[in-house]
Design a protein around this motif. Structure first.
Motif, mmCIF file in Angstrom:
data_model
loop_
_atom_site.group_PDB
_atom_site.id
_atom_site.type_symbol
_atom_site.label_atom_id
_atom_site.label_comp_id
_atom_site.label_asym_id
_atom_site.label_seq_id
_atom_site.Cartn_x
_atom_site.Cartn_y
_atom_site.Cartn_z
ATOM 1 N N ILE A 1 10.599 -3.437 10.934
ATOM 2 C CA ILE A 1 10.017 -3.609 12.278
ATOM 3 C C ILE A 1 10.320 -2.438 13.223
ATOM 4 C CG2 ILE A 1 10.382 -4.942 14.408
ATOM 5 C CD1 ILE A 1 9.442 -7.300 13.030
ATOM 6 N N PRO A 2 11.534 -1.840 13.184
ATOM 7 C CA PRO A 2 11.762 -0.715 14.108
ATOM 8 C C PRO A 2 10.753 0.411 13.922
ATOM 9 C CG PRO A 2 13.813 -1.398 13.079
ATOM 10 C CD PRO A 2 12.751 -2.200 12.438
ATOM 11 N N ALA A 3 10.226 0.565 12.723
ATOM 12 C CA ALA A 3 9.271 1.649 12.488
ATOM 13 C C ALA A 3 7.873 1.274 12.955
ATOM 14 C CB ALA A 3 9.237 1.996 11.011
ATOM 15 N N ILE A 4 7.696 0.017 13.317
ATOM 16 C CA ILE A 4 6.332 -0.452 13.561
ATOM 17 C C ILE A 4 5.948 -0.301 15.015
ATOM 18 C CG2 ILE A 4 4.852 -2.483 13.593
ATOM 19 C CD1 ILE A 4 6.144 -3.388 11.062
ATOM 20 N N ARG B 1 10.714 11.136 14.788
ATOM 21 C CA ARG B 1 11.444 10.250 13.875
ATOM 22 C C ARG B 1 12.321 11.151 13.008
ATOM 23 N NH1 ARG B 1 10.476 4.641 14.696
ATOM 24 N NH2 ARG B 1 8.424 4.488 15.647
ATOM 25 N N LYS C 1 7.391 6.045 4.295
ATOM 26 C CA LYS C 1 6.736 6.500 5.527
ATOM 27 C C LYS C 1 7.586 6.081 6.721
ATOM 28 C CE LYS C 1 2.592 8.229 4.430
ATOM 29 N NZ LYS C 1 2.096 9.509 4.927
ATOM 30 N N ARG C 2 7.696 6.996 7.681
ATOM 31 C CA ARG C 2 8.624 6.710 8.771
ATOM 32 C C ARG C 2 7.979 5.895 9.882
ATOM 33 N NH1 ARG C 2 9.973 12.695 8.950
ATOM 34 N NH2 ARG C 2 11.265 12.970 7.102
ATOM 35 N N THR C 3 6.657 5.923 9.992
ATOM 36 C CA THR C 3 6.026 5.125 11.053
ATOM 37 C C THR C 3 5.044 4.141 10.443
ATOM 38 O OG1 THR C 3 4.306 6.759 11.287
ATOM 39 C CG2 THR C 3 6.138 6.918 12.808
ATOM 40 N N MET C 4 4.840 3.083 11.164
ATOM 41 C CA MET C 4 3.852 2.086 10.770
ATOM 42 C C MET C 4 3.199 1.589 12.051
ATOM 43 S SD MET C 4 6.217 -0.010 8.187
ATOM 44 C CE MET C 4 5.168 -1.251 7.490
ATOM 45 N N ILE C 5 2.004 1.088 11.898
ATOM 46 C CA ILE C 5 1.416 0.426 13.057
ATOM 47 C C ILE C 5 1.038 -0.980 12.653
ATOM 48 C CG2 ILE C 5 0.540 2.504 14.159
ATOM 49 C CD1 ILE C 5 -2.190 1.652 12.997
ATOM 50 N N SER C 6 1.000 -1.853 13.625
ATOM 51 C CA SER C 6 0.627 -3.236 13.327
ATOM 52 C C SER C 6 -0.464 -3.683 14.288
ATOM 53 C CB SER C 6 1.847 -4.143 13.466
ATOM 54 O OG SER C 6 1.404 -5.472 13.543
ATOM 55 N N PHE D 1 0.247 -8.285 9.929
ATOM 56 C CA PHE D 1 1.599 -8.084 9.427
ATOM 57 C C PHE D 1 1.865 -8.981 8.223
ATOM 58 C CE2 PHE D 1 6.131 -9.079 9.605
ATOM 59 C CZ PHE D 1 6.695 -7.820 9.688
ATOM 60 N N PHE E 1 3.173 -1.564 4.087
ATOM 61 C CA PHE E 1 2.152 -2.589 3.806
ATOM 62 C C PHE E 1 1.423 -2.245 2.519
ATOM 63 C CE2 PHE E 1 1.965 -2.634 8.599
ATOM 64 C CZ PHE E 1 2.665 -3.808 8.736
#
Lengths: 1046, 205, 178, 308
Positions: free
Chosen positions: A953-956, B28, D58-63, D69, D224
């Motif tokens: 979750i922190p990355a989201i 990041r 991967k360091r970032t994700m979007i939701s 989710f 995901f």
């Protein structure tokens, strides 16, 4: 008691006096006129009261001679009651006509008195010649009264009336002369002593002519063109009198003559009556002129009455016996009060075209009266016509004349069709362009109101007579009446009251249920209580909803308790009307309501014929007696099954269903789909349970029902896939689910029945929840089109959860309860050996995925619309019942054995059990299933990836709806980015040909054909007096040739 | 935290602003340990490309996929959406109109992400260096990891470029995304200078 | 071909008639009559195909020359219609009602040359240059090199030659001495 | 008793790890084979592992929201669940999984669990391609499930049971006892349905890279996507094991399982590399034509054989 001669003298004298008095002081003249009317009414009332309390019949001979040398009058119970009613109508009619008479002058008062004298004579007189004389008096004064209107059409109508009257009197006179020549007497008593056997051949012909003349007075088909013109053009106040009082008097003549009739003549009366009834109703289908439509209905009713009289004669039932009074009296009162009321209302509304009757919209009390009269005429309970029709149909079946019974039912069906078309046009046809102002005069409203009071009074009397003060039967009506009286209360309070009432009713009824009925009882009571809750959403009083909800739900409960087919039919019809009225409350429900009503009535008539046939064989109206059928086992089974299947909306007869579910008021739709749909299932279950397996030459009917069920499931699902309207989608989905239930019931095995009940309960839970969610959505979004919604998950998360859980339960995906029902269904099918059905059922259940996904995607997922930015979660009046339903689904899913085990034990009382239990695992002969374990396993597996994602979750980053990859562009606007319209276009391309509206076209074609046929018949009425005269001659000749009467 | 109450997404109408995420990118930091090395190894050997066929470079990517050059054997595979890709290939000259889409697509990729720019046009404008509508150097607008010179570079050259990229990634130097976040204001200013009708959010999530 | 020209000549005032090829003729018409002539050619002479609309900038004459190229499929001949419009009031009547696709040409002309076609659908919309705020780039007084250098961060190290001089040196090195 | 619960869980975990590794290698091998068919070398067989590690790294994700989710979670639950309700190896305690909780019907219906969840997640992303992909996928799914259902019905008539273990047991004792031999039509219908389920060409209308780039997972990325890829391997292998069990005699040991599932998968692969893609309505019509007829025929023949 008052000597009737005085009455005659009084009327005659005052008629003369009026002319004199009028010159002196018109006020006194009017006073005298009404006084005379009141006196006649009072006198006849006193007679009736006296005779009913046991006084002897009075015979009066003037001048001490016997007829034909004197007037012979008799006042018995029948005479006095009829006379009282006639005088009542005359009195009320006089009040109603007050303005018209005042305008036309004193001669109309005089003529009116003459008319009443004519009726008096017709009713009381006991010899043929005097009958003739009074008939002439009545008909001439009627003709002149009509003609007094002084417009072209009325004069022409009056003239046609005179021509017809002349012809009739000619035939009658010839008949009377020859009868006198043959027998030497004209006294009815003496003639009765002779009997029809005592006549010579010529005398028989004379008798035939006499009867023909009386019948023509009753306007048989086709010799009734003149009468129609009269009904259409005469002032409504007068038309009411012609339709009721004068017809009543003539019918009474027929009644008096009936003992004279030879079997051939009775046949003649019956055939003429039935032909008139059926063909008038057929022609009525196409009518758009309100009074002419009433005219057709009047003629039809008279036909039915005369046929019923003939049939009583044929079956040797004394008309004054309990049965005879119930049938003839019931039909007569029904017609008498209802038709007078309607004619008078038509005078108030004063619109020719039924389409213009929407002005009634502005006058709820008048609409209410109007509706009551229409219901009465359509012989729906609790009106007298209902009981009369039941008794009549059963009597006919009992005496082996099934075809006549079917004809009568067909005729009634058509009559219901056009009457309700009219009702719906009047109640729902309102548009702002129609002029809503009516001139309502108290003098006109008063008679109508009296008619209403009387019809309710008689309804209660007859209902009590017939049902023997059965409190259960009156429960729905009492409940309805209570809520009607409370209709001014706000909806929320009434909701609570209704819940309280339902709790009481459940407490009262539930202990009386046994076996599987208990499960239906659970559905009907607990289910209803959940759905009723949604009605509290409205702040207004929602008049008309709670009354009908009360009637509907309590009649559903009543269905479960009844032991006899009569009570069943009574509850069934009550359920039909109340649901029809509820449906009518929807916004655009006019068309759907009519379709719904027609199919419901058709289904009810099929049931009625089945009960009739069963009664004919077993001579019992107990449900259990159906099990003893031998000869009629197959037809009764077919009729019952057909009735219940139509009511369940089986494929081919489903066209009423989507409209009914979709167009009903949003708050009541859940009740319709989730609960009302189970009534047909309940009926089917009783049928299968009591009659059992029926086969014809090795062809099992259960098999056919099974196939119908699976086809329903298939088509329902497929049709649901292509809907854009959320309620239509759910409605078709209900059709599909009902198909499964029918299929499961038809298997007729232990597993099958368990599956059917389990499916029913499941369907109630998820479909109710879905419809409630839909109602919540519609209340917030003001649209029903799914493609106009979208992205609502963020605005209405609770509704989303409801829909999510419900569609998982619906589609049968484990671990929710839907899978259990599917598992049971497939096991039942496979054990039974219905293999291809299993395949098709599976296919249908996969199709359900399509619409389920579409439902949730196009509404809750995808792109939200800017227009719905401010939308909030649906009101808690919708959400709370949804949560209750969801909890029920979850409990059923987690612990299926808690419910299934007792259910399976209950069903085991009826059928050999094939399911066994080991802990939480249920075993069939083929497979096994442990719902509890599956739920736990699924939850555990679900947790593992969920935890992994939660750690990330922190990355989201949470983004908004337009942060999508869109071929490197940015989306233009949400409306064009939301893929929702025609969602399954490829499916439509591939399989769309399967959902062409064949059934709809077929039924439309049928109704088109019927109305066209009616219109074709209608062409015989050219409006030409000579043609009408010819019709009369033809009528006599043709019937003489056909029946060979004599 | 990213957005210190500074008004953002001013290029959008008020109604549209609610449809887009307003956050700006943040750096990041890579882990400074063996895990990152391992992950970098995986990243280097699973290069999913987003081909942006702006110019003639797109032609040269096709033979790369087919049997003759077979990029799959290096763990390079095309992906249809920027969300899933890790290497952005700009296939030649970029006009102003295209640049807007390049920026959108680049920003929609997930960190870590790498950019390979093909051909002279992306380096200094190439033969379009003085055109009114063709930008001269991509790295003024998005961080570029590898330039492959040529007009157009042959597939062999592209494979060699991928080899270089792998080396960069393994050395932990493929931090273009962080560079972009770090110098976000500068990049945005450059982009805004030439993209006049800015009708997208400041950062395309 | 000749007949067509003659017939047209009878009805309209054509000037500057120039026969480019046997099947291609150019002529100039006054701005006011242009649409009428094009309509006539399309409807009565079967020039059903609009090949292109293009413009040439003559800053020295302070004019734009618009060229409409029409083609006749029956006789396989083409006609080019030249219209001069003033540069300071660059406006022309739209012919999108004759060919819907003309609107696209007109959009492009408006963007690249700044010639307006009032009433043409979508004429205000961007074509290729989204949000262009300089003088239209195809006008000859627009200095594209200067614009590029000003706008696009030219990379250091590029050496540019005058192509004429460069090729001269490259191809004829011996002339260099002279 | 408690001991046995822990043992069951332990076995299930081992079983799931095995199937994941096997499924990923299976994918790798198949990619390799396809590459060789094309005349390429193709990526190494462990490429799927690398892809999954990379995606998770991967360091970032979007939701896009809660359902987005949860979509992959539903999906992988569906995959693992489907696998766990199938007894993988006949006679093996460790690999009989949790098949005591339900029969063939459960497995067939549980397949939908993940698909539904995934479709919902994809739907919430708001991407039109996702919705189009789901619409196509569901449409095709109904079509191939019909012949598949009929072939299962045919099996039930033949074996008079819905229990997978019992069906496998009935096929033991040589290739002649396999459903493939004893009920070839049902097998044929089932295998054609499998082609649809595996979504290789010509039935890859859901992903349809040329039109709707990748269909439902257009917006899925990073962890995901890694989860979806893991599921793809597990789910694929689970389906193959199901088919192996009901049509091809099941497996008595791991090597037989690998061999048989590999060969079954090759059917899809070979057909996949040889044919171009159908349009959606063509695919629907295809399944509702010959495969359906074969299915009906197999049921009818089974009924007659049962009667005899």
């Amino acid at each position: 008691m008052v000597n009737p001669i005085y009455l005659i003298v009084l009327i005659l004298a005052s008629a003369f006096l009026l002319a004199l008095l009028h010159r002196i002081n018109s006020f006194f003249a009017y006073l005298l006129f009404y006084l005379v009317n009141v006196i006649s009414l009072t006198v006849s009332g006193i007679w009736s009261a006296g005779l009913l309390s046991g006084n002897n019949t009075i015979q009066i001979f003037t001048a001490g001679f016997y007829p034909p040398y004197s007037i012979n009058l008799q006042i018995g119970i029948a005479e006095s009651v009829i006379l009282f009613l006639t005088n009542l109508i005359l009195f009320l009619g006089a009040i109603y006509l007050w303005e018209k008479f005042k305008k036309e002058g004193v001669q109309s008062f005089i003529l009116y008195l003459t008319l009443s004298l004519g009726f008096l004579g017709m009713i009381l007189s006991r010899d043929l010649f005097n009958l003739f004389v009074f008939l002439e008096i009545a008909s001439i004064s009627t003709a002149i009264l009509i003609g007094l209107n002084l417009d072209q059409r009325s004069i022409s109508a009056g003239f046609k009336y005179l021509i017809a009257g002349g012809l009739i009197s000619a035939f009658m006179l010839i008949g009377i002369i020859y009868i006198y020549k043959d027998t030497g007497t004209l006294s009815l008593d003496l003639l009765n002593a002779v009997g029809s056997t005592g006549f010579s051949q010529a005398g028989l012909i004379a008798l035939f002519l006499l009867f023909a003349a009386v019948l023509i007075e009753l306007k048989p088909f086709p010799a009734n063109g003149w009468a129609l013109d009269v009904y259409q053009t005469a002032s409504p106040g007068l038309a009411a009198i012609i339709s009721t009082a004068s017809s009543g008097a003539v019918l009474f003549i027929l009644y008096k003559l009936l003992p004279l009739a030879s079997p051939g003549i009775i046949q003649f009366i019956i055939i003429s009556g039935i032909v008139t009834f059926v063909s008038s109703n057929l022609i009525g289908l196409k009518q758009t002129d309100a009074r002419r439509l009433l005219g057709y209905s009047s003629i039809a009713q008279l036909g039915l009455l005369s046929a019923a009289m003939g049939l009583m004669g044929k079956f040797g039932i004394d008309l004054l016996s309990w049965q005879g009074i119930l049938i003839i009296g019931g039909l007569f009162i029904n017609h008498f009060l209802g038709k007078a009321g309607l004619f008078w209302i038509s005078g108030l509304v004063d619109k020719d075209k039924i389409g213009d009757w929407s002005v009634l919209f502005k006058y709820p009390p008048l609409s209410f009266l109007f509706g009551c009269f229409i219901f009465a005429l359509s012989s729906l309970p609790p009106f007298p016509g209902f009981w009369a029709k039941w008794e009549l149909i059963l009597t006919i079946f009992r005496n082996g004349e099934s075809i006549l019974a079917f004809l009568i039912l067909a005729g009634s069906f058509m009559e219901t069709a056009y009457l309700f078309r009219w009702l719906i046009k009047a109640v729902k046809g309102y548009n702002s362009s129609s002029d809503p102002s009516l001139k309502i005069k108290l003098s006109k409203l008063f008679p109508i109101f009296i008619m209403f009071v009387l019809i309710i009074y008689f309804s209660l009397i007859i209902t009590n007579l017939k049902s023997g003060f059965n409190f259960n039967l009156l429960l729905p009506l009492i409940g309805g009446a209570i809520f009607f009286a409370l209709s001014w209360l706000p909806a929320r309070l009434k909701t609570i009251l209704l819940l309280f009432f339902l709790a009481l009713a459940t407490y009262y009824i539930y202990p009386r249920l046994t076996g599987i009925s208990r499960y239906f009882g659970l559905m009907f009571s607990a289910g209803s209580m959940i759905f009723v809750f949604a009605n509290g959403n409205s702040l207004k009083s929602r008049s008309g909803i709670f009354e009908n909800l009360t009637i509907l739900i309590s009649s559903l409960l009543l269905l479960l308790t009844v032991k006899t087919t009569l009570s069943f039919f009574y509850a069934w019809e009550l359920m039909t009307i109340s649901s029809f009225l509820l449906l009518l409350k929807g916004n655009k429900s006019a068309r759907s309501a009519l379709t719904f009503l027609l199919f419901s009535i058709a289904s009810a008539y099929l049931l009625l014929s089945a009960f009739g046939l069963a009664y004919a064989e077993t001579n019992s109206i107990l449900w259990e007696s159906l099990a003893m059928l031998e000869t009629f086992k197959i037809p009764v089974f077919i009729l019952l099954a057909a009735g219940f299947l139509i009511k369940s909306g089986v494929a081919g007869f489903h066209i009423w269903m989507p409209g009914a579910y979709a167009e009903a008021d949003d708050e009541t739709t859940p009740l319709f789909s989730a609960i009302l749909s189970k009534s047909g299932i309940f009926g089917l279950w009783i049928t299968l349970g009591i009659i059992g397996e029926v086969a014809f030459k090795g062809l099992s009917f259960s098999m056919i029902i099974g196939w119908l069920g699976i086809l329903t499931a298939f088509w329902g699902s497929l049709l649901a896939v292509f809907q854009e309207d959320i309620k239509y989608l759910l409605a078709y989905s209900s059709m599909g689910q009902i198909g499964y239930i029918i299929l499961a019931l038809a298997v007729n095995s232990h597993t099958g029945w368990v599956a059917a009940i389990y499916l029913s309960i499941n369907h109630l839970l998820f479909k109710g929840a879905l419809f409630l969610a839909a109602a919540g959505l519609i209340s917030r979004l003001q649209t029903r089109k799914m493609y106009q919604m979208g992205g609502l998950i963020k605005k209405m998360p609770l509704s989303f959860i409801t829909v999510l859980i419900s569609i998982i339960a619906l589609s049968g995906v484990p671990p929710l309860s839907g899978f259990g029902s599917k598992w049971l269904l497939y096991n039942a099918l496979l054990e039974k050996g219905w293999y291809l059905q299993t395949g098709l059922a599976f296919f249908a259940s996969t199709i359900a995925f399509l619409y389920c996904f579409r439902l949730i995607h196009t509404v809750f997922l995808g792109q939200g619309k800017p227009a719905h930015k401010q939308v909030k979660e649906a009101s808690s009046w919708f959400i709370i019942p949804q949560i209750i339903l969801l909890l029920a689904i979850m409990i059923l899913s987690m612990f299926p054995h808690l419910f299934l085990q007792p259910l399976s034990n209950t069903v085991a009382h009826y059928l050999q059990p094939d399911l066994s239990w080991q802990g939480n695992t249920v075993f069939s002969s083929l497979g096994y299933w442990n719902g509890n374990l599956i739920m736990i396993v699924t939850m555990i597996i679900f947790m593992i990836p969920l935890i992994w994602l939660l750690l990330r979750i922190p990355a989201i980053k949470k983004v908004r709806q337009f942060n999508i990859v869109y071929a490197a562009e940015r989306p233009d606007k949400p409306e064009t980015t939301h893929f929702a319209y025609n969602f399954f276009a490829p499916y439509q391309k591939a399989l769309g040909y399967l959902v062409k509206p064949v059934a709809t076209k077929f039924w439309l074609g049928m109704s088109e054909a019927m109305t066209t046929l009616g219109a074709a018949f209608r062409h015989i009425y050219t409006g030409n007096g000579q043609t009408y005269a010819l019709h009369i001659i033809f009528f006599i000749v043709i019937y003489y040739l056909i029946t060979g009467a004599g | 935290m990213e957005n210190n109450n500074k008004p953002v997404n001013l290029g959008l109408s008020a109604a549209d602003r609610e449809l887009f995420c307003e956050a700006l990118p943040v750096v990041r930091k890579p882990l400074q340990n063996f895990i990152e090395k391992f992950l970098n190894w995986a990243r280097a050997n699973s290069l999913w490309i987003l081909g942006f066929g702006t110019g003639c470079g797109a032609i040269e990517l096709r033979p790369l996929m087919t049997s003759r050059y077979d990029m799959y054997r290096y763990g390079i595979a095309p992906r249809p959406t920027p969300r899933q890709s890790s290497v952005f290939i700009i296939g030649g000259y970029a006009s102003v109109k295209t640049l807007k889409r390049i920026v959108r697509s680049y920003e929609q990729m997930q960190n870590p992400k790498f950019v390979i720019a093909l051909g002279s046009c992306t380096i200094n404008g190439g033969m379009y260096w003085d055109s009114y509508n063709t930008i001269n150097r991509i790295d003024a607008y998005i961080p570029v990891d590898i330039y492959i010179a040529g007009c157009m570079p042959r597939p062999e050259a592209i494979i060699a470029g991928f080899g270089k990229l792998k080396e960069l990634i393994l050395a932990g130097k493929g931090e273009g995304a962080n560079k972009y976040a770090d110098n976000f204001e500068w990049y945005k200013a450059n982009q805004r200078k030439i993209i006049k009708d800015w009708n997208m959010p400041d950062y395309n999530w | 071909m000749l007949e067509i020209i003659n017939r047209t000549k009878e009805k309209f005032r054509l000037t500057d008639l120039k026969k480019q090829r046997s099947d291609l003729v150019f002529f100039a018409v006054p701005r006011k009559e242009a649409v009428k002539i094009i309509t006539y050619l399309r409807d009565l002479e079967n020039f059903t195909h609009l090949v292109l609309i293009t413009a040439v900038d003559y800053p020295e004459l302070n004019r734009f020359q618009l060229t409409y190229l029409l083609h006749n499929y029956n006789n396989a001949v083409s006609i080019g219609i030249k219209i001069m419009i003033p540069r300071n009031k660059a406006e022309m009547d739209s012919i999108h009602h004759l060919w819907a696709q003309a609107a696209t040409y007109q959009r492009e002309l408006r963007e690249m040359f700044g010639i307006n076609f009032p009433g043409s659908p979508g004429i205000e919309e961007n074509f290729a240059l989204e949000g262009w705020d300089d003088i239209p780039p195809m006008r000859r007084d627009f200095d594209t090199k200067a614009y590029s250098e000003k706008t696009f961060f030219p990379r250091e190290g590029r050496i540019s030659y005058d192509p004429r001089e460069y090729m001269k040196v490259k191809l004829y090195p011996e002339d260099k001495e002279e | 008793m408690e001991n046995s619960i822990f043992l069951t869980i332990l076995y299930a975990v081992i079983s799931v790890i095995f199937i994941t590794v096997y499924g990923l290698f299976l994918n790798g091998v198949v990619i390799k084979i396809v590459a060789r068919v094309h005349g390429r070398f193709g990526p190494p067989v462990w490429q799927p592992f690398l892809d999954i590690i990379k995606n998770n790294a991967k360091r970032t994700m979007i939701s896009h929201g809660i359902m987005y989710f949860l979509g992959p979670v539903f999906r992988i639950t569906g995959g693992i669940g489907t696998y766990l309700f199938i007894p993988a190896i006949y006679g093996s305690v460790m690999f009989s999984n949790l098949s005591f909780s339900g029969d063939l019907l459960l497995v067939v219906y549980f397949i939908f669990f993940g698909q539904l969840g995934m479709a919902l997640g994809a739907g919430e992303s708001g991407h039109p391609y996702s919705a189009i992909g789901v619409s196509r996928g569901l449409s095709q799914m109904t079509a191939f499930e019909f012949p598949f259902a009929l072939s299962i019905v045919s099996l039930v008539i033949q074996y008079q049971t819905l229990s997978i273990s019992a069906i496998v047991a009935a096929q033991q004792g040589g290739i002649l006892n396999w459903t493939m031999i004893t009920n070839p039509l049902a097998t044929l219908a089932g295998v054609i349905a499998l082609l649809g389920m595996n979504m290789h060409s010509p039935f890859d209308i859901v992903i349809a890279p040329q039109e709707i780039p990748i269909g439902p997972p257009t917006e899925y990325h990073s962890a995901f996507l890694g989860m979806l890829q893991t599921n793809r391997a597990i789910f694929n292998a689970a389906k193959l094991i199901l088919f192996m069990n009901i049509f091809f005699g099941g497996a008595t040991n791991i090597f037989l399982l690998i061999l048989k599932t590999f060969l079954i998968y090759m059917i899809s692969v070979v057909i996949g590399v040889s044919f171009p893609r159908f349009r959606t309505e063509q695919s629907i019509r295809f399944f509702l034509k010959y495969p359906l007829l074969i299915g009906i025929l197999s049921v009818v023949i089974s009924i007659f054989r049962q009667g005899v």
